[in-house]
Scaffold this motif. Structure first.
Motif, PDB file in Angstrom:
ATOM      1  N   GLU A 215      -5.038   7.216   9.458  1.00 51.27           N
ATOM      2  CA  GLU A 215      -6.311   6.777  10.040  1.00 51.27           C
ATOM      3  C   GLU A 215      -7.494   7.267   9.214  1.00 51.27           C
ATOM      4  O   GLU A 215      -8.496   6.552   9.058  1.00 51.27           O
TER       5      GLU A 215
ATOM      6  N   LEU B 104     -12.040   1.664   3.931  1.00 51.00           N
ATOM      7  CA  LEU B 104     -12.398   0.339   4.442  1.00 51.00           C
ATOM      8  C   LEU B 104     -13.840   0.020   4.061  1.00 51.00           C
ATOM      9  O   LEU B 104     -14.759   0.771   4.373  1.00 51.00           O
TER      10      LEU B 104
ATOM     11  N   ASN C   7      -7.732   4.999   6.219  1.00 50.30           N
ATOM     12  CA  ASN C   7      -8.304   3.714   6.655  1.00 50.30           C
ATOM     13  C   ASN C   7      -9.818   3.809   6.803  1.00 50.30           C
ATOM     14  O   ASN C   7     -10.564   2.960   6.298  1.00 50.30           O
ATOM     15  N   ASP C   8     -10.280   4.840   7.504  1.00 49.89           N
ATOM     16  CA  ASP C   8     -11.714   5.000   7.746  1.00 49.89           C
ATOM     17  C   ASP C   8     -12.482   5.254   6.448  1.00 49.89           C
ATOM     18  O   ASP C   8     -13.626   4.820   6.302  1.00 49.89           O
TER      19      ASP C   8
ATOM     20  N   PRO D  92      -6.365  -2.082   6.259  1.00 52.46           N
ATOM     21  CA  PRO D  92      -5.941  -0.844   6.952  1.00 52.46           C
ATOM     22  C   PRO D  92      -4.437  -0.845   7.209  1.00 52.46           C
ATOM     23  O   PRO D  92      -3.834  -1.887   7.467  1.00 52.46           O
ATOM     24  N   GLN D  93      -3.839   0.343   7.163  1.00 51.49           N
ATOM     25  CA  GLN D  93      -2.410   0.487   7.426  1.00 51.49           C
ATOM     26  C   GLN D  93      -2.162   0.912   8.871  1.00 51.49           C
ATOM     27  O   GLN D  93      -3.033   1.502   9.523  1.00 51.49           O
TER      28      GLN D  93
ATOM     29  N   THR E  87       1.766  -3.676   5.346  1.00 52.80           N
ATOM     30  CA  THR E  87       0.679  -2.900   5.951  1.00 52.80           C
ATOM     31  C   THR E  87       1.124  -1.691   6.769  1.00 52.80           C
ATOM     32  O   THR E  87       0.291  -0.920   7.225  1.00 52.80           O
TER      33      THR E  87
ATOM     34  N   SER F  63       0.835  -1.193   0.000  1.00 52.67           N
ATOM     35  CA  SER F  63       0.000   0.000   0.000  1.00 52.67           C
ATOM     36  C   SER F  63       0.874   1.248   0.000  1.00 52.67           C
ATOM     37  O   SER F  63       2.084   1.186   0.234  1.00 52.67           O
TER      38      SER F  63
END
Length: 917
Positions: free
Chosen positions: A418, A425, A421-422, A433-434, A407, A11
């Motif tokens: 974050e 996802l 990710n949010d 998610p990382q 990751t 990623s």
């Protein structure tokens, strides 16, 4: 080797370059020679970075060869090789690395090497040049090559059907050029026989109309048609029904079901025949286009990157050439293949590499020594489908290979990771998610706004006020048109901007100034002279002494560069380029096709680029700006139905307008299935594009989406306004002091008011990066000048008008100059404005220094206890102006330690004075 065949999903920001570098070093310690390792990337920058990183690591290993702790760290990076073995091999590896041929290159350069070695097999001269296609030249050749039949085809496709212009037709040809090796003639030439489907459809439709009329005694509006074209437009509301009686207006009518069934079949047949005819005509045009391109290449001894790939493919896969011979030769040298950014591989590139990949996978080389295949990439960043890229290749190539996921994120601050990710996802298939690996918190802001450009501008100024270097700010947009539009908008407001295309030499500020001078020399138009000085930030003066058109361009440019201190590396590079041209006209004619890039050390300013161009890069502060409309993708005119592998092209469909497409989807299941797949792929493309955009930032990221824009790109991922972290704490502050434009605002901090001069002197700083509407600039200058002279010197209108005519008469008409006077007189008659003037001492056009940056107050009225500031605006009221005024008020309050009142005078219409509270 434990993982001789390894596929790595990495990623954004996960350290894939680090992974690839240590894979390379591991191979060296396992006994591979540098000349046997082929490492392929997709850009020269990536290849250079890869080589530099490998060299740096090997040098470091050699220098620390006796440091046991360091060697243990090396051991942890390269698998099961013991420390003793590592130390033993270091001198040999270092020596061989210095002396052997390194094969770290771009995939395009690798293909060029193959082609140059065997070019005579495909009729290409060895010394061919690599360059971009000249669309104008190719179009000219194309038009000359058109025969009677193909000329009629062009007329039919562009004018009679009214579906596309010549430019879009050729753009579609350019798009298909990326896929031509995968396109068989049978995909275009159909055996479908032409029938009288239109007349059949009309006959069935008339039967439906008669049934309705017989029972109702009138004709329903949706049955009022005379020809096939109007029938299609009328039936779109009821042809989609399973049964005619399901349509509200027909519910009580007894129709003949055979009429409805027959009508559907006839219309479906029409769509098939119409598509077959279009594809047949287009294919004939497409072949002429390819012929024109080939002639262009031959005449100029030039090939594009895609043309090189096509030639290599033809050499290996189409000609009677023994590819076994070529791969035998490669096999004797290349034992290991490493590929970076594998998701960007096109179908054509993969087909060329596939025999080598399969040979390695088979595990049997000509000398039966260790062989390996490693590639790294990220399907989420696959955004080049429009030029042949296909993410399915990432999965196809991974067969028989071990797989790993990376990751961790080593690029972005915690809030950014974050947020990504949010956001993604559950919205991107297989999204993992990382984990943020750097301590910095960072900053994220999502902002919906009606005026995107204005909000972006204010956000940039805010960062500049905090002390951010302009070169640390990057704006990402969705297309090249937006790059130019946003750049012009910001330049007109005094910000220094470097467009992504401005990596080209001709967009460097000093180079642009020299080009404007050459235009002035050629046309004698004073607008070019004015632009020359504006770009350099200098006061205007005469250039008459430099107007010597008989000299060569370089001889003309040198003295003007010496005179005005134009000495940047990019300007000097342009001077070198000018040596190739014999006349100014020849140089100006060839300006737009110059491919030279800005010298990197001269790269300065706020960067604006497309998301596609930003891929593979990272920036400290990123602003992502929504699109204004749906992107005009030429491939939408045609789309593919892929086979089960997701790569082979099974059928080509013609994309109709929305209404006709809806009808066809209801009548033809295969069309519906293919179109839905295409729409799903388009959605994936957009999500991948957004993922790339939202993973470029290191410290701060601001996203601006349009509230008025129904086609917002961010609707696909459902963004809403939010803020994470604190902007000021997350910014990297530099020692660089940016010149903030006059329309900016500032934040309160101690400063001194200084009388640094009048309005004209202040313009010099603003002109440095200004490009755009000279009349608007002149209007604003004249307006401020009149107010200053009226208040300080009480000049009469007749005298002021004469002065204005001398100062700005070339750019502004007599009527406009009188209009400016009228607007100023309107303000001077304003009762509230006159009350303000009576409250203290009046100071006009008052610049002041604030943290080393120049600002200016249009009007300051001050007494012992209070201060009043007035700003003149020649445009319509905007919320941004109010924000600016509030910041002025707050700043002046801190500086003067007095109560401050602020007002804006809007000159539009009858004019009005607005108090800001």
């Amino acid at each position: 080797m434990d993982k001789a065949l390894l596929c790595v999903s990495a990623s954004a920001g996960s350290g894939k370059t680090y992974k690839l570098v240590w894979r390379y070093i591991e191979l060296l310690f396992l006994g591979a020679k540098p000349s046997s390792i082929l490492t392929l990337t997709f850009t020269k920058k990536a290849a250079k970075e890869m080589q530099e990183r490998i060299i740096k690591e090997i040098q470091s290993i050699y220098c620390h060869r006796n440091d046991n702790e360091f060697i243990k760290k090396v051991e942890s990076n390269i698998g099961r090789i013991k420390s003793e073995r590592i130390q033993e091999r270091i001198p040999f590896i270092y020596q061989s690395f210095l002396t052997e041929d390194l094969k770290i290159t771009t995939i395009d350069a690798f293909f060029q090497k193959i082609l140059r070695g065997l070019c005579w097999y495909v009729g290409v001269e060895y010394d061919f040049k690599i360059g971009q296609d000249d669309i104008d030249a190719i179009t000219e050749i194309f038009l000359k090559l058109l025969g009677n039949e193909t000329f009629e085809d062009v007329l039919e496709l562009c004018y009679e059907r009214r579906e596309q212009r010549l430019q879009s037709l050729l753009s579609l040809c350019e798009f298909l050029d990326f896929f031509k090796e995968m396109l068989d003639e049978s995909l275009f030439i159909s055996s479908l026989l032409k029938s009288d489907c239109k007349q059949q459809a009309l006959a069935y439709a008339r039967g439906i109309k008669e049934s309705y009329y017989t029972q109702k005694g009138e004709i329903h509006p949706q049955l009022q048609f005379e020809d096939f074209s109007t029938l299609l437009s009328k039936c779109e509301t009821w042809i989609l029904k399973e049964d005619l009686r399901e349509y509200r207006g027909f519910s009580k009518i007894l129709f003949n079901d055979a009429d409805f069934i027959g009508l559907k079949k006839a219309i479906s047949r029409f769509f098939l025949e119409d598509e077959a005819l279009y594809l047949q005509k287009f294919y004939r045009v497409f072949k002429v286009y390819l012929q024109a391109k080939a002639q262009f290449y031959q005449e100029n001894n030039l090939l594009s990157f895609n043309a090189v790939s096509s030639k290599v493919y033809k050499l290996l896969c189409k000609e009677n050439f023994s590819k076994d011979f070529l791969y035998f030769r490669l096999d004797s040298v290349i034992s290991h293949l490493l590929i970076d950014e594998f998701q960007d591989t096109s179908i054509l590139q993969y087909e060329i590499l596939k025999p080598l990949i399969e040979e390695i996978k088979a595990g049997i080389g000509s000398r039966q020594f260790l062989r390996s295949f490693f590639y790294v990439g990220d399907i989420k960043q696959s955004i080049y489908r429009f030029r042949g890229g296909n993410p399915e290749l990432f999965k196809i190539a991974s067969k028989q290979m071990q797989q790993e996921n990376m990751t961790n994120n080593y690029r972005s601050a915690r809030h950014i990771v974050e947020f990504v990710n949010d956001t993604f996802l559950g919205k991107i298939e297989g999204f993992i998610p990382q984990v943020p690996m750097i301590e910095k918190e960072g900053y994220v802001r999502v902002c919906g706004c009606e005026d995107l450009e204005e909000r972006v501008y204010l956000s940039i100024v805010k960062m500049l006020e905090y002390g951010v270097n302009p070169s640390d700010i990057t704006l990402l947009v969705f297309d090249n048109k937006s790059v130019v539009e946003l750049a012009i908008f910001l330049q007109e407001r005094g910000l220094r901007v470097v467009m992504d295309t401005s990596a080209k030499l001709i967009f460097h500020n000093e180079v642009r100034a020299l080009i404007e001078f050459l235009k002035f020399l050629e046309a004698k138009n004073p607008l070019f002279e004015k632009e020359f000085f504006m770009l350099l930030g200098l006061r205007e003066q005469s250039l008459e002494e430099f107007l010597k058109p008989t000299k060569s361009p370089a001889a003309i440019l040198l003295p003007i560069m010496q005179k005005f201190g134009i000495a940047s590396l990019s300007a000097k590079r342009f001077l070198e380029v000018a040596l190739k041209f014999s006349s100014v006209k020849e140089l100006l004619d060839g300006i737009e096709t110059l491919q030279e890039e800005i010298v990197s050390s001269d790269f300065f300013g706020i960067r604006i680029m497309t998301i596609h161009k930003s891929k593979g890069l990272e920036f400290e502060n990123v602003l992502v700006v929504d699109r204004k409309s749906l992107k005009n993708v030429v491939s939408k005119r045609l789309f593919f139905d892929f086979g089960a592998d997701g790569v082979s092209i099974k059928r080509i469909f013609k994309y109709d307008n929305h209404k006709r497409s809806a009808i066809r989807m209801s009548l033809e299941p295969l069309y519906k299935e293919a179109l839905l797949k295409e729409k799903e792929l388009t959605k994936k493309d957009l999500k991948n594009q957004l993922y790339v955009a939202l993973t470029r930032a290191k410290g701060t990221m601001q996203i601006f989406y349009g509230l008025k824009n129904a086609q917002s790109a961010f609707g696909e991922i459902g963004l809403r306004d939010e803020e994470r972290g604190e902007l000021m704490r997350s910014l990297e502050i530099s020692d660089f002091k940016a010149v903030i434009p006059e329309t900016s605002f500032e934040y309160p901090h101690p400063a001194m008011l200084e009388n640094l001069g009048r309005q004209e002197q202040m313009q010099v700083a603003q002109k440095e990066a200004l490009q755009g509407d000279i009349q608007s600039l002149s209007f604003g200058v004249a307006l401020h000048f009149v107010m200053e002279q009226k208040l300080k010197n009480h000049l009469e209108d007749s005298l002021l008008l004469e002065i204005l005519r001398n100062k700005e008469g070339f750019y502004l008409s007599q009527k406009t100059l009188q209009e400016i006077l009228n607007k100023c007189n309107l303000l001077l008659k304003n009762h509230q404005f006159n009350e303000i003037l009576q409250k203290g001492s009046v100071k006009c056009e008052l610049p002041f220094l604030s943290n080393g940056r120049q600002k200016r107050l249009d009007l300051l009225v001050e007494n012992e206890k209070e201060a009043f500031i007035v700003d003149y605006k020649s445009g319509q009221p905007k919320s941004a102006y109010e924000i600016q005024m509030r910041e002025y008020m707050q700043s002046i309050k801190v500086i003067l330690k007095k109560q401050v009142y602020g007002y804006i005078f809007y000159t539009e219409d009858s004019g009005k004075l607005v108090e800001i509270v």
